[in-house]
Write an enzyme that holds these catalytic residues in place. Structure first.
Site, PDB file in Angstrom:
ATOM      1  N   HIS A 106      -2.831   7.112   2.731  1.00  0.00           N
ATOM      2  CA  HIS A 106      -2.842   5.757   2.268  1.00  0.00           C
ATOM      3  C   HIS A 106      -4.812   5.317   2.833  1.00  0.00           C
ATOM      4  CE1 HIS A 106      -4.514   1.738   1.387  1.00  0.00           C
ATOM      5  NE2 HIS A 106      -3.550   1.027   2.670  1.00  0.00           N
ATOM      6  N   ASN A 142     -10.340  -0.224   0.782  1.00  0.00           N
ATOM      7  CA  ASN A 142      -8.594   0.215   0.545  1.00  0.00           C
ATOM      8  C   ASN A 142      -8.331  -0.005  -0.566  1.00  0.00           C
ATOM      9  OD1 ASN A 142      -6.054  -0.623   0.261  1.00  0.00           O
ATOM     10  ND2 ASN A 142      -6.222  -1.379   2.730  1.00  0.00           N
ATOM     11  N   CYS A 148       0.667  -1.066  -0.186  1.00  0.00           N
ATOM     12  CA  CYS A 148       0.058   0.400  -0.080  1.00  0.00           C
ATOM     13  C   CYS A 148       0.755   1.556  -0.277  1.00  0.00           C
ATOM     14  CB  CYS A 148      -0.931   0.394   1.320  1.00  0.00           C
ATOM     15  SG  CYS A 148      -1.772  -1.645   1.724  1.00  0.00           S
TER      16      CYS A 148
HETATM   17  O1  UT7 Z   1      -3.541  -2.235   3.534  1.00  0.00           O
HETATM   18  C1  UT7 Z   1      -3.498  -2.815   4.531  1.00  0.00           C
HETATM   19  C2  UT7 Z   1      -4.480  -3.134   5.279  1.00  0.00           C
HETATM   20  N1  UT7 Z   1      -4.348  -3.748   6.466  1.00  0.00           N
HETATM   21  C3  UT7 Z   1      -5.141  -2.973   7.198  1.00  0.00           C
HETATM   22  O2  UT7 Z   1      -5.558  -1.865   7.108  1.00  0.00           O
HETATM   23  C4  UT7 Z   1      -6.582  -3.258   8.878  1.00  0.00           C
HETATM   24  C5  UT7 Z   1      -6.233  -2.824  10.004  1.00  0.00           C
HETATM   25  N2  UT7 Z   1      -6.789  -2.862  10.690  1.00  0.00           N
HETATM   26  C6  UT7 Z   1      -8.491  -2.593  11.184  1.00  0.00           C
HETATM   27  O3  UT7 Z   1      -8.633  -2.229  10.235  1.00  0.00           O
HETATM   28  C7  UT7 Z   1      -9.076  -3.571  11.812  1.00  0.00           C
HETATM   29  O4  UT7 Z   1      -8.135  -3.834  12.676  1.00  0.00           O
HETATM   30  C8  UT7 Z   1     -10.456  -4.347  11.418  1.00  0.00           C
HETATM   31  C9  UT7 Z   1     -11.385  -3.577  10.736  1.00  0.00           C
HETATM   32  C10 UT7 Z   1      -9.270  -5.486  10.465  1.00  0.00           C
HETATM   33  C11 UT7 Z   1     -10.410  -4.915  12.553  1.00  0.00           C
HETATM   34  O5  UT7 Z   1     -11.436  -4.398  13.392  1.00  0.00           O
HETATM   35  P1  UT7 Z   1     -11.424  -4.436  14.918  1.00  0.00           P
HETATM   36  O6  UT7 Z   1     -12.699  -3.207  15.488  1.00  0.00           O
HETATM   37  O7  UT7 Z   1      -9.481  -4.647  15.679  1.00  0.00           O
HETATM   38  O8  UT7 Z   1     -11.665  -5.762  14.781  1.00  0.00           O
HETATM   39  P2  UT7 Z   1     -12.071  -7.440  15.667  1.00  0.00           P
HETATM   40  O9  UT7 Z   1     -10.330  -7.991  14.650  1.00  0.00           O
HETATM   41  O10 UT7 Z   1     -11.155  -6.955  17.011  1.00  0.00           O
HETATM   42  O11 UT7 Z   1     -13.144  -8.247  15.952  1.00  0.00           O
HETATM   43  C12 UT7 Z   1     -13.896  -7.764  17.045  1.00  0.00           C
HETATM   44  C13 UT7 Z   1     -14.956  -8.716  16.541  1.00  0.00           C
HETATM   45  C14 UT7 Z   1     -14.572  -9.952  16.523  1.00  0.00           C
HETATM   46  O12 UT7 Z   1     -15.651 -10.904  17.215  1.00  0.00           O
HETATM   47  P3  UT7 Z   1     -15.370 -11.604  18.558  1.00  0.00           P
HETATM   48  O13 UT7 Z   1     -13.302 -11.956  18.514  1.00  0.00           O
HETATM   49  O14 UT7 Z   1     -15.020 -10.516  19.325  1.00  0.00           O
HETATM   50  O15 UT7 Z   1     -16.375 -12.166  18.307  1.00  0.00           O
HETATM   51  C15 UT7 Z   1     -14.942 -10.310  14.714  1.00  0.00           C
HETATM   52  O16 UT7 Z   1     -14.962 -11.837  14.963  1.00  0.00           O
HETATM   53  O17 UT7 Z   1     -15.475  -8.323  15.470  1.00  0.00           O
HETATM   54  C16 UT7 Z   1     -15.603  -9.373  14.737  1.00  0.00           C
HETATM   55  N3  UT7 Z   1     -15.508  -9.542  12.816  1.00  0.00           N
HETATM   56  C17 UT7 Z   1     -16.995  -8.889  12.149  1.00  0.00           C
HETATM   57  N4  UT7 Z   1     -18.326  -8.962  12.806  1.00  0.00           N
HETATM   58  C18 UT7 Z   1     -18.655  -8.381  11.655  1.00  0.00           C
HETATM   59  C19 UT7 Z   1     -14.379  -9.192  12.637  1.00  0.00           C
HETATM   60  N5  UT7 Z   1     -14.971  -8.923  11.238  1.00  0.00           N
HETATM   61  C20 UT7 Z   1     -15.959  -8.546  11.646  1.00  0.00           C
HETATM   62  C21 UT7 Z   1     -17.299  -8.566  10.232  1.00  0.00           C
HETATM   63  N6  UT7 Z   1     -18.692  -8.291  10.572  1.00  0.00           N
HETATM   64  N7  UT7 Z   1     -17.111  -8.029   9.150  1.00  0.00           N
END
Ligand code: UT7
Length: 340
Positions: free
Chosen positions: A264, A294, A113
């Site tokens: 980005h 993204n 990225c």
């Molecule tokens: O260019 C670089 C590319 N990478 C990135 O930009 C990633 C950067 N990171 C992020 O943007 C965030 O960490 C994410 C958007 C990927 C995740 O957000 P988060 O607030 O960190 O969520 P989390 O991973 O802590 O997940 C919280 C909960 C989990 O459930 P449990 O374990 O608490 O029951 C996940 O399973 O949300 C769940 N979850 C979802 N629920 C509904 C994860 N994805 C989804 C979804 N819909 N799409």
């Protein structure tokens, strides 16, 4: 006078996939995705479109805006993690053929990225030494083709598209290099290579036939995208604000003097946290990922083109372009638009 961006262009494929569309087959909601990322929808390349065709459309628009003919281009640098072929021929060569840039050398650059920032710097070096030539810098991605569409934690994040700029130099060789050497920071941290990665390369050896000692055809495994979301999030917030501040310090200016920041577009919450850290109003940050998601290496040049065409990026504005991505890579460029 100097090295400058003389034209911008972008292309987003017409097909749009909304969060609600994804929620029809995955356990997710528009509410979750938007509140955690700022994304509502993304553009998706359809049959007949690919990284090269989108890149060529964006580049043609940039050349049209610059009033430059294909023969005037001396170099095409194309930043992508989703090349048409894996890995050769380069997508840049395919684009060179489509556009008829017969006098241009062409290569792909992989810095995830942050790729556009890296590519811009390569092209700046080129036009510095060959001021009679123009360079095309392109960021283009077909990320929706490498996603695991059953993984709700990663497939919701990405979209397809391309952005491009034309670089020109109207100063004699040598002068520009002295003037501009402190404007860019290119950084990497290979210790974080596992934060975002995709299999399918040559890391693992093929099995050896015990009778002959010769490698056998391996069982092809489907490539997998691994994303440690929390680690990437923390790294992104840290580096986006640090690179922007370091650039300002190098140039003897203050972050509050910046007119716009083109960061980005990975997650609106990352950009909001960066704005807070830099003590800048969010309005100074270009935000479009609600409709693009993204687009990796394409996100900064798409943003630049949108801002130029909306009259929001005009001559004399002090801006920083800053990116981060797999590698880990990160970096930024300061410019007084459109001079690099
Ligand atoms: O260019 C670089 C590319 N990478 C990135 O930009 C990633 C950067 N990171 C992020 O943007 C965030 O960490 C994410 C958007 C990927 C995740 O957000 P988060 O607030 O960190 O969520 P989390 O991973 O802590 O997940 C919280 C909960 C989990 O459930 P449990 O374990 O608490 O029951 C996940 O399973 O949300 C769940 N979850 C979802 N629920 C509904 C994860 N994805 C989804 C979804 N819909 N799409």
């Amino acid at each position: 006078m100097g090295i400058r961006i003389i034209g911008t262009g972008s292309y987003l494929p017409p097909k749009v996939v909304t969060n609600d569309d994804i929620a029809k087959s995955l356990d997710t909601t528009d509410e979750w995705i938007f509140s955690h990322t700022g994304i509502h929808s993304r553009h998706v390349a359809e049959a007949g479109e690919s990284t090269s065709t989108m890149a060529a459309k964006a580049a043609q628009r940039a050349m049209d805006a610059a009033g430059v003919k294909p023969e005037e281009i001396g170099l095409i640098v194309l930043a992508t993690s989703t090349p048409d072929y894996n890995p050769f021929p380069s997508t840049a060569c395919v684009v060179q053929g489509i556009l008829g840039c017969t006098n241009a050398g062409a290569f792909d650059l992989q810095a995830a990225c942050a790729g556009f920032i890296y590519a811009l710097e390569q092209a700046r070096g080129f036009v510095n030494f060959y001021p009679d030539k123009k360079a095309l810098v392109i960021g283009a991605e077909s990320l929706t083709r490498i996603l695991d569409w059953s993984d709700r934690a990663s497939c919701i994040l990405f979209g397809d598209g391309a952005g491009a700029v034309v670089l020109a130099n109207d100063e004699p060789p040598g002068v520009a290099s002295l003037k501009t050497k402190a404007h860019t920071l290119l950084c990497a941290d290979g210790k974080g290579a596992g934060f975002i990665s995709r299999t399918g390369g040559t890391k693992d050896a093929l099995p050896i036939n015990p009778d002959t000692g010769v490698p056998m055809k391996g069982t092809p495994l489907l490539p997998e995208l691994t994303l440690q979301g929390h680690d990437v999030f923390a790294f992104a917030v840290r580096t986006l604000s640090k690179v922007s501040r370091d650039l300002c310090e190098l140039l003897g200016t203050k972050p509050e003097e910046l007119d716009r920041v083109f960061a980005h577009q990975a997650n609106a919450r990352i950009i909001e946290a960066t704005a807070r850290r830099m003590k800048l109003p969010l309005e100074k940050f270009w935000l479009n990922l609600d409709t693009t998601a993204n687009t990796s290496a394409a996100s900064i040049p798409i943003s630049l083109d949108q801002a130029v065409r909306a009259g929001q990026l005009v001559d004399g504005m002090k801006i920083v372009m800053v990116g981060f991505g797999a590698g880990l890579t990160f970096g930024g460029t300061y410019c007084v638009w459109p001079e690099l």
